[in-house]
Design a protein around this motif. Sequence first.
Motif, PDB file in Angstrom:
ATOM      1  N   THR A 439      -5.101  46.047   4.393  1.00 32.55           N
ATOM      2  CA  THR A 439      -5.775  44.869   3.463  1.00 32.55           C
ATOM      3  C   THR A 439      -5.082  43.452   3.766  1.00 32.55           C
ATOM      4  O   THR A 439      -5.865  42.573   3.339  1.00 32.55           O
ATOM      5  N   LYS A 440      -4.033  43.553   4.191  1.00 31.27           N
ATOM      6  CA  LYS A 440      -3.146  42.131   4.297  1.00 31.27           C
ATOM      7  C   LYS A 440      -2.834  41.595   2.908  1.00 31.27           C
ATOM      8  O   LYS A 440      -2.564  40.399   3.075  1.00 31.27           O
ATOM      9  N   PHE A 441      -3.000  42.287   2.117  1.00 34.29           N
ATOM     10  CA  PHE A 441      -2.457  41.630   0.831  1.00 34.29           C
ATOM     11  C   PHE A 441      -0.955  41.762   0.580  1.00 34.29           C
ATOM     12  O   PHE A 441      -0.205  42.478   1.034  1.00 34.29           O
ATOM     13  N   ARG A 442      -0.602  40.608   0.129  1.00 33.97           N
ATOM     14  CA  ARG A 442       0.848  40.483  -0.001  1.00 33.97           C
ATOM     15  C   ARG A 442       1.464  40.498  -1.357  1.00 33.97           C
ATOM     16  O   ARG A 442       0.802  40.028  -2.285  1.00 33.97           O
ATOM     17  N   SER A 443       2.461  41.162  -1.571  1.00 30.69           N
ATOM     18  CA  SER A 443       2.974  41.641  -2.800  1.00 30.69           C
ATOM     19  C   SER A 443       4.477  41.203  -2.983  1.00 30.69           C
ATOM     20  O   SER A 443       5.254  41.356  -2.177  1.00 30.69           O
ATOM     21  N   ARG A 444       4.916  40.660  -4.201  1.00 31.35           N
ATOM     22  CA  ARG A 444       6.331  40.230  -4.306  1.00 31.35           C
ATOM     23  C   ARG A 444       7.002  41.514  -4.915  1.00 31.35           C
ATOM     24  O   ARG A 444       6.532  42.254  -5.765  1.00 31.35           O
ATOM     25  N   LEU A 445       8.212  41.810  -4.305  1.00 31.83           N
ATOM     26  CA  LEU A 445       8.899  42.763  -4.641  1.00 31.83           C
ATOM     27  C   LEU A 445      10.325  42.339  -5.695  1.00 31.83           C
ATOM     28  O   LEU A 445      10.690  41.232  -5.758  1.00 31.83           O
ATOM     29  N   CYS A 446      10.988  43.302  -6.019  1.00 38.76           N
ATOM     30  CA  CYS A 446      12.281  43.097  -6.727  1.00 38.76           C
ATOM     31  C   CYS A 446      13.305  42.255  -5.673  1.00 38.76           C
ATOM     32  O   CYS A 446      13.299  42.584  -4.500  1.00 38.76           O
ATOM     33  N   ASN A 447      13.865  41.238  -6.329  1.00 35.90           N
ATOM     34  CA  ASN A 447      14.754  40.506  -5.347  1.00 35.90           C
ATOM     35  C   ASN A 447      15.886  41.206  -4.968  1.00 35.90           C
ATOM     36  O   ASN A 447      16.566  42.232  -5.721  1.00 35.90           O
ATOM     37  N   MET A 448      16.528  40.811  -3.830  1.00 31.12           N
ATOM     38  CA  MET A 448      17.751  41.595  -3.261  1.00 31.12           C
ATOM     39  C   MET A 448      18.848  40.831  -3.874  1.00 31.12           C
ATOM     40  O   MET A 448      18.899  40.009  -4.816  1.00 31.12           O
ATOM     41  N   GLN A 449      19.914  41.682  -4.028  1.00 30.06           N
ATOM     42  CA  GLN A 449      21.209  41.440  -4.921  1.00 30.06           C
ATOM     43  C   GLN A 449      22.032  40.477  -4.329  1.00 30.06           C
ATOM     44  O   GLN A 449      22.561  39.331  -5.017  1.00 30.06           O
ATOM     45  N   TYR A 450      22.041  40.334  -2.942  1.00 25.11           N
ATOM     46  CA  TYR A 450      22.899  39.554  -2.182  1.00 25.11           C
ATOM     47  C   TYR A 450      21.949  38.523  -1.211  1.00 25.11           C
ATOM     48  O   TYR A 450      21.031  39.015  -0.850  1.00 25.11           O
ATOM     49  N   PRO A 451      22.361  37.223  -1.257  1.00 27.01           N
ATOM     50  CA  PRO A 451      21.300  36.280  -0.469  1.00 27.01           C
ATOM     51  C   PRO A 451      21.698  36.592   0.999  1.00 27.01           C
ATOM     52  O   PRO A 451      22.729  36.709   1.522  1.00 27.01           O
ATOM     53  N   LYS A 452      20.413  36.497   1.685  1.00 25.96           N
ATOM     54  CA  LYS A 452      20.432  36.855   3.069  1.00 25.96           C
ATOM     55  C   LYS A 452      19.661  35.768   3.855  1.00 25.96           C
ATOM     56  O   LYS A 452      18.339  35.754   3.083  1.00 25.96           O
ATOM     57  N   ASN A 453      19.991  35.497   4.892  1.00 29.10           N
ATOM     58  CA  ASN A 453      19.126  34.833   6.073  1.00 29.10           C
ATOM     59  C   ASN A 453      19.769  35.040   7.404  1.00 29.10           C
ATOM     60  O   ASN A 453      20.792  35.722   7.463  1.00 29.10           O
ATOM     61  N   THR A 454      18.782  35.022   8.476  1.00 29.34           N
ATOM     62  CA  THR A 454      19.131  35.353   9.587  1.00 29.34           C
ATOM     63  C   THR A 454      19.760  36.930   9.861  1.00 29.34           C
ATOM     64  O   THR A 454      20.763  37.158  10.623  1.00 29.34           O
ATOM     65  N   GLY A 455      19.211  37.516   9.081  1.00 26.22           N
ATOM     66  CA  GLY A 455      19.680  39.198   8.710  1.00 26.22           C
ATOM     67  C   GLY A 455      18.594  40.020   9.630  1.00 26.22           C
ATOM     68  O   GLY A 455      17.763  39.573  10.323  1.00 26.22           O
ATOM     69  N   HIS A 456      19.001  41.409   9.314  1.00 31.19           N
ATOM     70  CA  HIS A 456      18.044  42.214   9.985  1.00 31.19           C
ATOM     71  C   HIS A 456      17.689  43.374   8.901  1.00 31.19           C
ATOM     72  O   HIS A 456      18.457  43.389   8.342  1.00 31.19           O
ATOM     73  N   ALA A 457      16.923  44.097   9.371  1.00 35.73           N
ATOM     74  CA  ALA A 457      16.363  45.183   8.672  1.00 35.73           C
ATOM     75  C   ALA A 457      15.928  46.335   9.366  1.00 35.73           C
ATOM     76  O   ALA A 457      15.363  46.297  10.496  1.00 35.73           O
ATOM     77  N   PHE A 458      16.031  47.714   8.884  1.00 33.00           N
ATOM     78  CA  PHE A 458      15.464  48.835   9.395  1.00 33.00           C
ATOM     79  C   PHE A 458      14.835  49.717   8.300  1.00 33.00           C
ATOM     80  O   PHE A 458      15.010  49.677   7.035  1.00 33.00           O
ATOM     81  N   TRP A 459      13.991  50.497   8.932  1.00 34.07           N
ATOM     82  CA  TRP A 459      13.286  51.620   7.995  1.00 34.07           C
ATOM     83  C   TRP A 459      13.582  52.902   8.058  1.00 34.07           C
ATOM     84  O   TRP A 459      13.664  53.527   9.435  1.00 34.07           O
ATOM     85  N   PHE A 460      13.981  53.691   7.361  1.00 31.09           N
ATOM     86  CA  PHE A 460      14.577  54.907   7.534  1.00 31.09           C
ATOM     87  C   PHE A 460      14.290  55.838   6.305  1.00 31.09           C
ATOM     88  O   PHE A 460      14.775  55.641   5.393  1.00 31.09           O
ATOM     89  N   GLU A 461      13.416  56.981   6.487  1.00 31.94           N
ATOM     90  CA  GLU A 461      13.434  57.930   5.418  1.00 31.94           C
ATOM     91  C   GLU A 461      12.562  57.448   4.200  1.00 31.94           C
ATOM     92  O   GLU A 461      13.227  57.710   3.094  1.00 31.94           O
ATOM     93  N   GLY A 462      11.604  56.395   4.168  1.00 28.64           N
ATOM     94  CA  GLY A 462      11.001  56.021   3.061  1.00 28.64           C
ATOM     95  C   GLY A 462      11.767  54.804   2.319  1.00 28.64           C
ATOM     96  O   GLY A 462      11.579  54.485   1.146  1.00 28.64           O
ATOM     97  N   LYS A 463      12.824  54.545   3.090  1.00 26.58           N
ATOM     98  CA  LYS A 463      13.692  53.271   2.429  1.00 26.58           C
ATOM     99  C   LYS A 463      13.964  52.030   3.460  1.00 26.58           C
ATOM    100  O   LYS A 463      14.033  52.314   4.648  1.00 26.58           O
ATOM    101  N   ALA A 464      13.838  50.833   2.912  1.00 24.01           N
ATOM    102  CA  ALA A 464      14.353  49.486   3.676  1.00 24.01           C
ATOM    103  C   ALA A 464      15.651  49.292   3.695  1.00 24.01           C
ATOM    104  O   ALA A 464      16.121  49.415   2.619  1.00 24.01           O
ATOM    105  N   TYR A 465      16.504  48.976   4.763  1.00 26.40           N
ATOM    106  CA  TYR A 465      17.802  48.554   4.707  1.00 26.40           C
ATOM    107  C   TYR A 465      18.073  47.265   5.398  1.00 26.40           C
ATOM    108  O   TYR A 465      17.185  46.937   6.178  1.00 26.40           O
ATOM    109  N   THR A 466      18.821  46.360   4.664  1.00 21.77           N
ATOM    110  CA  THR A 466      18.931  45.019   5.257  1.00 21.77           C
ATOM    111  C   THR A 466      20.458  44.785   5.546  1.00 21.77           C
ATOM    112  O   THR A 466      21.429  45.330   4.889  1.00 21.77           O
ATOM    113  N   PHE A 467      20.664  43.809   6.675  1.00 24.96           N
ATOM    114  CA  PHE A 467      22.045  43.562   7.022  1.00 24.96           C
ATOM    115  C   PHE A 467      21.807  42.105   6.843  1.00 24.96           C
ATOM    116  O   PHE A 467      20.993  41.478   6.833  1.00 24.96           O
TER     117      PHE A 467
END
Length: 548
Positions: A439-467
């Motif tokens: 649908t290309k609809f955008r939704s806002r999610l719960c905020n991250m606990q730690y501030p991040k930019n220039t980071g990375h993420a991966f998807w594993f077993e139904g969860k998203a992980y951020t570095f």
Amino acid sequence: MDVKTEPSAKECVSHSAGILSRLGDLKCNGAFCDVTILTDDATLGAHKVVLVAASHYFEAMFRHNLTEKESGIIKFPETRSDIVKLCIEFIYSGKVEISNENVQDLMDAAEMMQLPELSHLCVEFLAENVTLETCARLITLSYLFEKKDLDLPLKNFLFEHFDEFMQTKDFMELGVEPVAYCLKLLQGGGRDFEQQKWNVILSWVRHDPNIRGEKFGKLFEILDLSLLPNRFLKEVILKEPLVQKSASCLLPIAKFYANDDIDSSPPAKQPRKMSHIVVCKKESQIIVKYDLAIREWSSLARFPGELQNQAEILSHNDRLYVGTGYKLYEYANNVWKSGCPGRVLKLSKSCRGVCVCNSSCPCHTGLYCFNRCIAVGDSVFMLTKASVHELNIVTSKLTCHSVGVDLGDDFFVTASDEKIYAFGGVETEHKAIEIDVITKFRSRLCNMQYPKNTGHAFWFEGKAYTFGGQNYPAKVECYEPERDVWFTVRNFLVSHPPAKVYISTRLYLVGGTARIDNIASFSLQKLRRYVTEDDALSNTSFCCPGTS
């Protein structure tokens, strides 16, 4: 001898027009006027017989014993004087000037005065001027006045601009009846549109849940459940609290929920295990790959364009994609290609790259460049703050969608089979969003606990992980979509933020040091154990509601 001639009917074509013109002149001069029309700030003269001949509204007024018949005075206190004047002028001349500013009031007056020809001209004008700015108003007018002539132009516009219009403020402020009418226009769009309609209903209700929650059932009835996959009914619709609270919603889907055989959708694709990792040495413009089986690096190709700092390199389905600036490159069968929306990717001898957006896209001006590229299913998505560009690998067609990630520079992404997740960025370090790939609809999610930019993420077993993150470069956070919560994977720390993150049979962290070809890997079993332990330790986890 007398010659008999047959009678011959003759017609003076200009006679009726001349009479009408003469009557108009008499009105303008105030001659023989026997009716006075009063508005809030004007007085108009007219002829009773002309008004009666043109409108059943005026005929009924003067045929019965009403005040207007006795006094010869007609009052329109709630209609603008310029609109009343346009209606009277139309009665005398058959001509009218219609604009975006007066069309709605003019149609209201034409309907009240029972001037069907004028009303039809208004409809014609509206049908020729369907835009994102006017669409909501036309939907309301078409619904209120039952103007079937507007159905087809509205339907065509909605099918072409569905995702753009459904996210406008004007649509979100429509009442339930116009929204229902709008969704009914989209019947026959197929399975994908039915899922889009479901998302539209949820977005509209959630815009004002306290008032609109009770109207959810009325819109739910419009869905054609037979077009929806059984898996979608079970895993999405039946888990929606609005559905669970409504018996009228649960009853019609019970038969589909009970019968798995009705699902004709293809089986879910198993994720392909990555066979190699691709990075680029910017100094030499050489793209190199790391074979995970033999654990060796080798040169793949020299990039023909100019790699900017935000260049994204993606390997998918034996093809290589490079997004740099606002240009896209594809490398397959040892040949570089480039292309633009609606056209097949073409061979390019110089291969300087082509802007993949059209003139109406913000990227075309150079204001926004591709920040990230990611592959989902048979599509490669190129993401900016203001738009999402989708390349269908099967058809080689590029499409620009007006929804963007709405995050600052240096945001980072990952994806599940159905959604793209984007996080962080300059001045949006805590922010997280998701975009539905259909649908290309955008939704806002719960905020991250730690501030991040220039980071990375991966998807594993139904969860998203951020570095990543300037202040917490080694922190790893986990996002669980089902609960919309974050928690820190406390025992899983990295020595330095990587340049790239890949997941296959192991988790690979690439670069992040002086050498781009430096690789560290972690066991997925260890990651599972850490996540389980830290989710339990976090108890209720971290949940900071997103704000617009």
